[in-house]
Design a protein around this motif. Sequence first.
Motif, short mmCIF file in Angstrom:
data_model
loop_
_atom_site.label_atom_id
_atom_site.label_comp_id
_atom_site.label_asym_id
_atom_site.label_seq_id
_atom_site.Cartn_x
_atom_site.Cartn_y
_atom_site.Cartn_z
N ALA A 1 0.73 -1.31 0.03
CA ALA A 1 0.11 -0.03 0.00
C ALA A 1 0.84 1.21 0.01
N VAL A 2 0.07 2.45 -0.53
CA VAL A 2 1.07 3.49 -0.86
C VAL A 2 0.79 4.13 0.82
N ARG A 3 2.07 4.50 1.40
CA ARG A 3 2.24 5.41 2.55
C ARG A 3 1.47 6.87 2.70
N GLY A 4 0.85 7.02 3.54
CA GLY A 4 0.10 8.42 3.97
C GLY A 4 1.01 9.30 3.60
N ASP A 5 2.16 9.57 3.78
CA ASP A 5 3.09 10.59 3.45
C ASP A 5 3.48 10.59 2.13
N ASP A 6 3.31 9.77 1.39
CA ASP A 6 3.75 9.75 -0.11
C ASP A 6 2.66 10.05 -1.14
N MET A 7 1.77 10.84 -0.58
CA MET A 7 0.57 11.23 -1.54
C MET A 7 1.23 12.25 -2.59
N ASP A 8 2.02 13.03 -2.45
CA ASP A 8 2.71 13.72 -3.39
C ASP A 8 3.23 13.10 -4.67
N SER A 9 3.74 11.84 -4.26
CA SER A 9 4.14 10.72 -5.34
C SER A 9 3.19 10.22 -6.40
N VAL A 10 2.17 10.36 -5.86
CA VAL A 10 1.21 9.59 -6.57
C VAL A 10 -0.05 10.76 -7.48
N VAL A 11 -0.05 11.89 -6.65
CA VAL A 11 -1.09 12.86 -7.36
C VAL A 11 -0.31 13.36 -8.44
N GLY A 12 -1.34 13.32 -9.60
CA GLY A 12 -0.75 13.54 -11.15
C GLY A 12 -0.42 12.44 -11.91
N LYS A 13 -0.50 11.41 -11.14
CA LYS A 13 -0.21 10.13 -11.90
C LYS A 13 -1.60 9.45 -12.44
N ARG A 14 -1.68 8.59 -13.59
CA ARG A 14 -3.06 8.20 -13.82
C ARG A 14 -3.09 6.84 -13.10
N ALA A 15 -4.51 6.36 -13.25
CA ALA A 15 -4.71 5.25 -12.94
C ALA A 15 -4.74 4.08 -13.89
N ALA A 16 -3.76 3.33 -13.44
CA ALA A 16 -3.67 1.98 -14.30
C ALA A 16 -4.69 1.22 -14.32
N VAL A 17 -5.48 0.91 -13.31
CA VAL A 17 -6.74 0.31 -13.22
C VAL A 17 -7.75 1.11 -12.57
N GLU A 18 -9.18 0.45 -12.72
CA GLU A 18 -10.14 1.46 -12.13
C GLU A 18 -10.05 1.28 -10.82
N LEU A 19 -10.27 2.36 -10.24
CA LEU A 19 -10.29 2.38 -8.70
C LEU A 19 -11.69 2.61 -7.91
N LYS A 20 -11.97 1.86 -6.95
CA LYS A 20 -13.18 2.07 -6.06
C LYS A 20 -13.05 2.74 -4.64
N PRO A 21 -14.05 3.47 -4.35
CA PRO A 21 -13.94 4.06 -3.02
C PRO A 21 -13.91 2.85 -2.00
N GLY A 22 -13.22 3.20 -0.90
CA GLY A 22 -13.27 2.28 0.02
C GLY A 22 -11.85 1.22 0.36
N SER A 23 -11.08 1.25 -1.00
CA SER A 23 -9.98 0.38 -0.96
C SER A 23 -8.56 1.00 -1.06
N LEU A 24 -7.70 0.33 -0.48
CA LEU A 24 -6.46 0.73 -0.41
C LEU A 24 -5.85 1.12 -1.74
N LEU A 25 -4.78 1.91 -1.73
CA LEU A 25 -4.23 2.49 -2.94
C LEU A 25 -2.72 1.63 -2.94
N ALA A 26 -2.58 0.60 -3.98
CA ALA A 26 -1.28 -0.16 -4.17
C ALA A 26 -0.46 0.76 -5.14
N PRO A 27 0.89 0.46 -5.03
CA PRO A 27 1.86 1.18 -5.93
C PRO A 27 1.49 0.98 -7.42
N ALA A 28 1.13 -0.43 -7.53
CA ALA A 28 1.06 -0.84 -8.90
C ALA A 28 -0.17 -0.18 -9.68
N GLN A 29 -1.36 0.26 -8.79
CA GLN A 29 -2.30 0.90 -9.62
C GLN A 29 -2.35 1.97 -10.15
#
Length: 233
Positions: A97-125
């Motif tokens: 799972a992506v750590r909470g303090d790594d938000m800046d590293s994922v904001v601006g990237k694209r979703a590689a898969v469809e993301l659903k509310p309530g799920s954890l965000l994984a680096p591969a997604q």
Amino acid sequence: MSRTKERTAAANGVPPQGPSALAVAPPRVSARRRRPGVIALSLALIAAGGAGVAVLLLQVGNRTEVLTVVRDVQVGQVLTENDLGKASIALDPSVKAVRGDDMDSVVGKRAAVELKPGSLLAPAQVTKDSLVKAGEQLVPIGLKPEQIPATALVPGQKVQLVHVPAQGQADTDEESSTEPETIDGRVVKASSAAPGTGIVVVDVATTAKDGPKAAAWVSTGTLRLVLAAPDGT
């Protein structure tokens, strides 16, 4: 003591003396016997309670803040801070799972898969690359239930678009002896089966040169989708 003296002493408030006076016995205090079994049980309960508190403190102390998905994100969509939230959980080491303090590293990237509310965000997604690259076109292909592979279609999967003769079209000897024309593609997104019809729409990325041809095959119903081998062949 004579009766006269006894009456005089009683009149003066002095208790009578002699054998007739009753002696008051002191209260009897019985000492409590301490039971070793009760003491041992008490000590065991105290020790167990302390161990439970220690385990609870360790669990609370090992919680990790991770990123969660708070709203639907489609494949290829750019992530924003509004799409993400944070949660503090006891994270198993096997869960990526992506750590909470790594938000800046994922904001601006694209979703590689469809993301659903309530799920954890994984680096591969998430990916920094566009799912439709420069020089590619996106071709939507509708598949009937009997045309859908048993293997689930996932983003990034390599496929081949095969041109087949239209139903009822007579094949010449020359055409029947040649292999069908194919176009290489890559799955970008696969929808859920439509209610009633069961049709699944698959978005396939092809080269800009092959995109119009694949679209023509789709419009005439002469296109079939075939999964490529894991090595892409």
